[in-house]
Structures are given as C-alpha cells and as structure tokens.
Design an enzyme around this catalytic site. Sequence first.
Site, mmCIF file in Angstrom:
data_model
loop_
_atom_site.group_PDB
_atom_site.id
_atom_site.type_symbol
_atom_site.label_atom_id
_atom_site.label_comp_id
_atom_site.label_asym_id
_atom_site.label_seq_id
_atom_site.Cartn_x
_atom_site.Cartn_y
_atom_site.Cartn_z
ATOM 1 N N HIS A 111 0.866 -1.303 -0.112
ATOM 2 C CA HIS A 111 0.137 -0.103 0.009
ATOM 3 C C HIS A 111 0.892 1.091 0.091
ATOM 4 C CE1 HIS A 111 0.458 0.872 4.194
ATOM 5 N NE2 HIS A 111 0.354 -0.352 4.477
ATOM 6 N N ASP A 140 6.252 0.901 6.748
ATOM 7 C CA ASP A 140 4.769 0.599 6.645
ATOM 8 C C ASP A 140 4.203 1.670 5.759
ATOM 9 O OD1 ASP A 140 2.218 -0.224 7.058
ATOM 10 O OD2 ASP A 140 2.067 0.613 8.896
ATOM 11 N N GLU A 174 -5.086 1.531 2.729
ATOM 12 C CA GLU A 174 -4.994 0.515 3.759
ATOM 13 C C GLU A 174 -5.116 0.910 5.146
ATOM 14 O OE1 GLU A 174 -3.136 -2.362 6.342
ATOM 15 O OE2 GLU A 174 -2.405 -0.209 5.992
ATOM 16 N N GLU A 175 -4.493 2.276 5.408
ATOM 17 C CA GLU A 175 -4.476 2.713 6.833
ATOM 18 C C GLU A 175 -5.720 3.191 7.265
ATOM 19 O OE1 GLU A 175 -1.921 1.871 8.473
ATOM 20 O OE2 GLU A 175 -0.142 2.151 7.398
ATOM 21 N N GLU A 199 3.556 -6.065 3.805
ATOM 22 C CA GLU A 199 3.681 -5.532 4.986
ATOM 23 C C GLU A 199 5.043 -5.871 5.786
ATOM 24 O OE1 GLU A 199 1.949 -3.095 6.181
ATOM 25 O OE2 GLU A 199 -0.186 -3.488 5.302
ATOM 26 N N HIS A 389 3.588 3.832 12.663
ATOM 27 C CA HIS A 389 2.313 4.743 13.095
ATOM 28 C C HIS A 389 3.099 5.694 14.271
ATOM 29 C CE1 HIS A 389 -0.878 1.894 11.541
ATOM 30 N NE2 HIS A 389 -0.025 1.919 10.607
#
Length: 418
Positions: A111, A140, A174-175, A199, A389
């Site tokens: 992604h 990510d 995706e997030e 991922e 994140h």
Amino acid sequence: MKTRLIPLLALSLLGLVASSTNALAAADEKLKAAAEQEKAPLIETLRDMVMIESGSSDAEGLKKMADFTEARLKALGASTERRKTTAGIGADMVIATFQGSGTRKLMLIAHMDTVYQRGILGSEPYRVDGNRIYGPGIADDKGGIAVVLHALKILKEAGWQDYARLTVSFNPDEEVGSIGSGEIIAELADQHDVVLSCEPTVAAPVAKNDGLLLGASGTATAKMEVKGRASHAGAAPDLGRNALIELAHQLLQTKDVAKSIPGTQLNWTTAQAGTVRNQIPEKAEAGADIRLTIPDGVAKLQAALDEKLKTKLVPDTETTVTIIAGRPPFVASDRGRALAQQGQAIYAEIDRKLDIAEMTGGATDAGYANRSGKAVVVESFGLAGFGYHARDEFIDTNSVVPRLYLMSRMLIEQGKKK
C-alpha cells in the site's frame, strides 16, 4: 532513479531461472549477488518515496505516489491501470499486469498510503543512522513497495517469465481500512494461485529474526447509543432519565463480553454525553474497537451484546449497539503455512533464520486476499522495520538483501509449480 544493467550478471541469472534443482547451490549465490547489487538502488527508491508525503487523506500526495509507482512498473514491462477506489477520497489504485510463459498466476500487494499528516517531514525527516533509515511510512509500507519493484527488476534482468500472469496491486487506503479498495483486492486475489502481501517484518532488536506472518485480526467498530430524557439538573433531576448513567452501566456490563467468544476482542475506547452542566443528558454514546479472527465474530458479538442490553439500570431508557464490519480477518490455510515454511528454507540458504508468526492484532489487506480461500496467502514480505504509526519509524538496511533474495526465490519457486 539511475539504474545500471550488468550483462554478465544477467546472463548468469538466466542460468539460475532455467536451472534444475540439482544446480541450486551455485544458482543461489548468483541470485544473492544480484540482490546485493540491488541494495543501493532500492535505498534510493525508498528515499524517493519517503519524500512523497502520502497520508490516507492526502489526495495530492497519493497521486504522486501512484504516478511514481506506475512509471516504475511500466519501466519493468507491465501493463498498468489506475482504478479509482470506491469510497474515501477517491484516490487511485495502481494495478500492473505482467504476462509470462508459465502456468501459475501470482500476485503481489502493498500500500501507498501512510498514517501521517501533510507536513510530517518537517518534524520527522528522512535520515540515515548506521544501518537504520528513518522516515514516515518507510517501513509501513514503502519498504514493501520497494521490495516488489526491485525483486521484479532482478527477475526481469534474469529473463524470468515462468508464470502465466503476475499482478501487482498498490492501494491508497490501507491505513483507513481499505474502505475503497478491499473488495477490488479480494476480487483480484481470487483470480490468482498465490498472493504475497508485503507489509513489514519486525526489525531487531525488537525481534530476533526476520519473519513471515500467518494471521492478522479482522476489524470492526461498534457504536452504543443511549436515549434518555432531559430535565433540569438542579430543579427537577428526577424527572429526567440520565443517558450518561445508563451508558456507564452498559459499558461496565459489556466490557468483558468478548471473553466468552473465542476469536473476538472488544474494547470501548470513546464516549460522549451531554452538552451543558445543568441538564440531565438525554443522549449518550460510546465507540468500540473490535478485532476478530473468526469469520462469524461480528454476528456472535452482536447477539451477545443485544442480550446484555436487556438489563437496564435507568428505567425508561433505550440502548442500542450497532456493529459495522471492517477488514476481514487473515488466517492462513495449511497451504499458506507450507509456503511460509518454504520461505524458512530459502532463508536458510543464506544462513539466516526466518520466524513464522501466528497472529498479530494489527489488520492487513491479506484478510481481503485470503477471504474466499481460493489463493494461497502469506503476509510480511516487506523490509524489516519498526516504529510504525509513531515517531522514528525506520527500516533496517541489513534486511534489504535477504528480503530481496526471499521474494525473488519465492516467485521463482512458485512459478515452477503446476
């Protein structure tokens, strides 16, 4: 990005792709050399992508990422299309197709979006510190995209075409739950034999070894709403029906409801009630995060919650809970486990250990790819990293060569199957 073709290496790799398993030991060294040669170009690609801020709500940044990845896939010989997502901000998926001469249908997914807001590079810049490279979204999942692009470059230079069709899907949401791309991913996956999801794997020292993943929670959200009756909090509180008190009661009696349903997890995480201090609140609501590893988890939780809500504390109040399903759970099949074990054998060829993780609480698009069970799906073929994140997200450059080797070898081996 500048690339250098190495004719002699390419000719050697042609021998790798065509060789029988009897010549495997010599061929492995040639593939490893190709992966080592590709390390610096991959890091350059990573930097280019990290410098494109592409949060899930950043339409401009996501377009730049789509332009970048589509151009790279076209340069590798793919036919590409931009497909609008069906929900959200309407950003584009990039879907690339390679036609080969084999029989198997293979798919790679990653992604383009990150969790970071525009301007993040001002406080979290791209930077190199030893074997760690830091940057928002670098692990990510821009590291996963880089593995795809450069493994395919290695195999292109080797002349590998042992597949009927190879599809690459990069999605922009995706997030935020792949709300506009999940169904497209599921539809595409059902047309393929194998899906490798890219991922990241967890880097040292958090994890001792690189890994692959066989399970990830599905997601859902729950909303609890209580309707009561407003009244003056000082002069006539008894005439009201306090929705806040009833909400508190219902939260307490439902907080452990998932413990009786294996494969589900529910946590109340938000709440709101009332608008002014001197009024008995007539409305209150709460929200919950739900994680699932069973396909009927939403239905089971809904039934259990509805049963709990029958017991009230405040008379004449009405409480409802609504669950909205999100990304489906990912639980690999026995065929997926066998594929991950093949990955362990491939890592052993370069004297590295590969761990197989059974489950994570984080969600993944592998859930959509695996939903019907038609394709064999394994997760975490991206680079090793950590801090997703959060501040100081990084990748470990020591993982670049092993992950390129793993992806390239895995595709070669899967192409051989009939």
